[in-house]
Design a protein around this motif. Structure first.
Motif, PDB file in Angstrom:
ATOM      1  N   GLY A  46       0.825  -1.207   0.000  1.00 16.62           N
ATOM      2  CA  GLY A  46       0.000   0.000   0.000  1.00 16.62           C
ATOM      3  C   GLY A  46       0.859   1.256   0.000  1.00 16.62           C
ATOM      4  O   GLY A  46       2.060   1.209  -0.238  1.00 16.62           O
ATOM      5  N   ILE A  47       0.223   2.382   0.331  1.00 15.02           N
ATOM      6  CA  ILE A  47       0.941   3.657   0.368  1.00 15.02           C
ATOM      7  C   ILE A  47       1.784   3.691   1.640  1.00 15.02           C
ATOM      8  O   ILE A  47       1.252   3.574   2.746  1.00 15.02           O
ATOM      9  CB  ILE A  47      -0.039   4.848   0.334  1.00 15.02           C
ATOM     10  CG1 ILE A  47      -0.782   4.881  -0.995  1.00 15.02           C
ATOM     11  CG2 ILE A  47       0.711   6.164   0.554  1.00 15.02           C
ATOM     12  CD1 ILE A  47      -1.859   5.939  -1.084  1.00 15.02           C
ATOM     13  N   CYS A  48       3.105   3.848   1.476  1.00 17.24           N
ATOM     14  CA  CYS A  48       3.973   3.885   2.658  1.00 17.24           C
ATOM     15  C   CYS A  48       4.461   5.303   2.946  1.00 17.24           C
ATOM     16  O   CYS A  48       5.081   5.540   3.977  1.00 17.24           O
ATOM     17  CB  CYS A  48       5.135   2.905   2.529  1.00 17.24           C
ATOM     18  SG  CYS A  48       6.388   3.379   1.367  1.00 17.24           S
ATOM     19  N   TYR A  49       4.153   6.231   2.041  1.00 25.42           N
ATOM     20  CA  TYR A  49       4.541   7.625   2.267  1.00 25.42           C
ATOM     21  C   TYR A  49       3.652   8.504   1.416  1.00 25.42           C
ATOM     22  O   TYR A  49       3.402   8.209   0.242  1.00 25.42           O
ATOM     23  CB  TYR A  49       6.007   7.837   1.872  1.00 25.42           C
ATOM     24  CG  TYR A  49       6.483   9.255   2.063  1.00 25.42           C
ATOM     25  CD1 TYR A  49       6.983   9.684   3.281  1.00 25.42           C
ATOM     26  CD2 TYR A  49       6.430  10.173   1.022  1.00 25.42           C
ATOM     27  CE1 TYR A  49       7.419  10.988   3.468  1.00 25.42           C
ATOM     28  CE2 TYR A  49       6.856  11.475   1.197  1.00 25.42           C
ATOM     29  CZ  TYR A  49       7.350  11.879   2.415  1.00 25.42           C
ATOM     30  OH  TYR A  49       7.774  13.174   2.592  1.00 25.42           O
ATOM     31  N   GLU A  50       3.181   9.613   2.005  1.00 23.71           N
ATOM     32  CA  GLU A  50       2.397  10.589   1.252  1.00 23.71           C
ATOM     33  C   GLU A  50       2.469  11.933   1.973  1.00 23.71           C
ATOM     34  O   GLU A  50       2.052  12.049   3.127  1.00 23.71           O
ATOM     35  CB  GLU A  50       0.940  10.146   1.101  1.00 23.71           C
ATOM     36  CG  GLU A  50       0.133  11.101   0.257  1.00 23.71           C
ATOM     37  CD  GLU A  50      -1.245  10.566  -0.087  1.00 23.71           C
ATOM     38  OE1 GLU A  50      -1.756  10.939  -1.148  1.00 23.71           O
ATOM     39  OE2 GLU A  50      -1.799   9.778   0.697  1.00 23.71           O
ATOM     40  N   HIS A  51       3.047  12.927   1.294  1.00 21.16           N
ATOM     41  CA  HIS A  51       3.161  14.278   1.845  1.00 21.16           C
ATOM     42  C   HIS A  51       3.210  15.279   0.700  1.00 21.16           C
ATOM     43  O   HIS A  51       3.475  14.921  -0.447  1.00 21.16           O
ATOM     44  CB  HIS A  51       4.432  14.440   2.695  1.00 21.16           C
ATOM     45  CG  HIS A  51       4.300  13.884   4.067  1.00 21.16           C
ATOM     46  ND1 HIS A  51       3.574  14.481   5.059  1.00 21.16           N
ATOM     47  CD2 HIS A  51       4.812  12.756   4.606  1.00 21.16           C
ATOM     48  CE1 HIS A  51       3.638  13.748   6.154  1.00 21.16           C
ATOM     49  NE2 HIS A  51       4.376  12.695   5.907  1.00 21.16           N
ATOM     50  N   HIS A  52       3.019  16.550   1.061  1.00 22.63           N
ATOM     51  CA  HIS A  52       3.186  17.635   0.103  1.00 22.63           C
ATOM     52  C   HIS A  52       4.649  18.066   0.148  1.00 22.63           C
ATOM     53  O   HIS A  52       5.266  18.095   1.212  1.00 22.63           O
ATOM     54  CB  HIS A  52       2.281  18.818   0.437  1.00 22.63           C
ATOM     55  CG  HIS A  52       0.829  18.493   0.312  1.00 22.63           C
ATOM     56  ND1 HIS A  52       0.240  18.225  -0.906  1.00 22.63           N
ATOM     57  CD2 HIS A  52      -0.141  18.371   1.231  1.00 22.63           C
ATOM     58  CE1 HIS A  52      -1.039  17.960  -0.718  1.00 22.63           C
ATOM     59  NE2 HIS A  52      -1.299  18.035   0.577  1.00 22.63           N
ATOM     60  N   ALA A  53       5.189  18.397  -1.016  1.00 26.79           N
ATOM     61  CA  ALA A  53       6.593  18.772  -1.107  1.00 26.79           C
ATOM     62  C   ALA A  53       6.771  19.863  -2.146  1.00 26.79           C
ATOM     63  O   ALA A  53       5.902  20.085  -2.987  1.00 26.79           O
ATOM     64  CB  ALA A  53       7.428  17.554  -1.493  1.00 26.79           C
ATOM     65  N   ASN A  54       7.928  20.531  -2.061  1.00 26.61           N
ATOM     66  CA  ASN A  54       8.256  21.496  -3.097  1.00 26.61           C
ATOM     67  C   ASN A  54       9.494  21.076  -3.883  1.00 26.61           C
ATOM     68  O   ASN A  54       9.881  21.742  -4.825  1.00 26.61           O
ATOM     69  CB  ASN A  54       8.414  22.910  -2.536  1.00 26.61           C
ATOM     70  CG  ASN A  54       9.416  22.987  -1.411  1.00 26.61           C
ATOM     71  OD1 ASN A  54      10.338  22.184  -1.325  1.00 26.61           O
ATOM     72  ND2 ASN A  54       9.231  23.946  -0.532  1.00 26.61           N
TER      73      ASN A  54
END
Length: 140
Positions: free
Chosen positions: A14-22
């Motif tokens: 599954g999803i092991c990482y999810e964040h907003h980034a620049n």
């Protein structure tokens, strides 16, 4: 908010990482690739290496992720990385990674003694993965 993208790392679990980034820095089979918001659509194969994600919530905050190959797709400010396995620096069991490194080194020596080319290649990949995890764990 307009100058950010969403970064997802997906494994078979599954999803092991999810964040907003620049900003995201990753290693493709053709070399390093930096990804910023509004980048043109891209698909690339990844090497076993670390992934660097500069998050938007804090200019000094960088997440490090060990990625064991896979592919990256960049489209519409979404960076999707699909990998067989991936671990954030804080989740890496260093003792386990060190055991995997020693095991791979031993397997590599045995395979070289027996001139088993396939076993050598498998052991080299296992060693590369273990070293990558140890390297990423050092970013904690």
């Amino acid at each position: 908010m307009a100058d950010q993208m969403t970064v997802q790392v997906i494994t078979p679990g599954g999803i092991c990482y999810e964040h907003h980034a620049n900003f995201v820095l990753l290693s493709t089979v053709d070399g390093e690739m930096g990804v910023m918001p509004h980048m043109i659509p891209t698909i690339a194969s990844l090497r076993i290496d670390e992934l660097k994600v500069r998050r938007v919530d804090d200019e000094e905050h960088v997440d490090w992720i060990s990625v064991n190959g896979g592919i990256v797709e960049v489209r519409n400010n979404l960076v999707t990385i699909v990998a067989d396995s991936a671990e954030r620096d804080r989740d890496i069991d260093v003792t386990r990674a060190e055991r995997a490194k020693r095991r791979a080194e031993n397997e590599l020596q045995e395979a070289e003694k027996q001139s088993d080319i396939d076993a050598v290649k498998r052991a080299e990949v296992a060693l590369h993965r273990a070293l990558n995890r140890l390297n990423v764990s050092g970013h904690k």
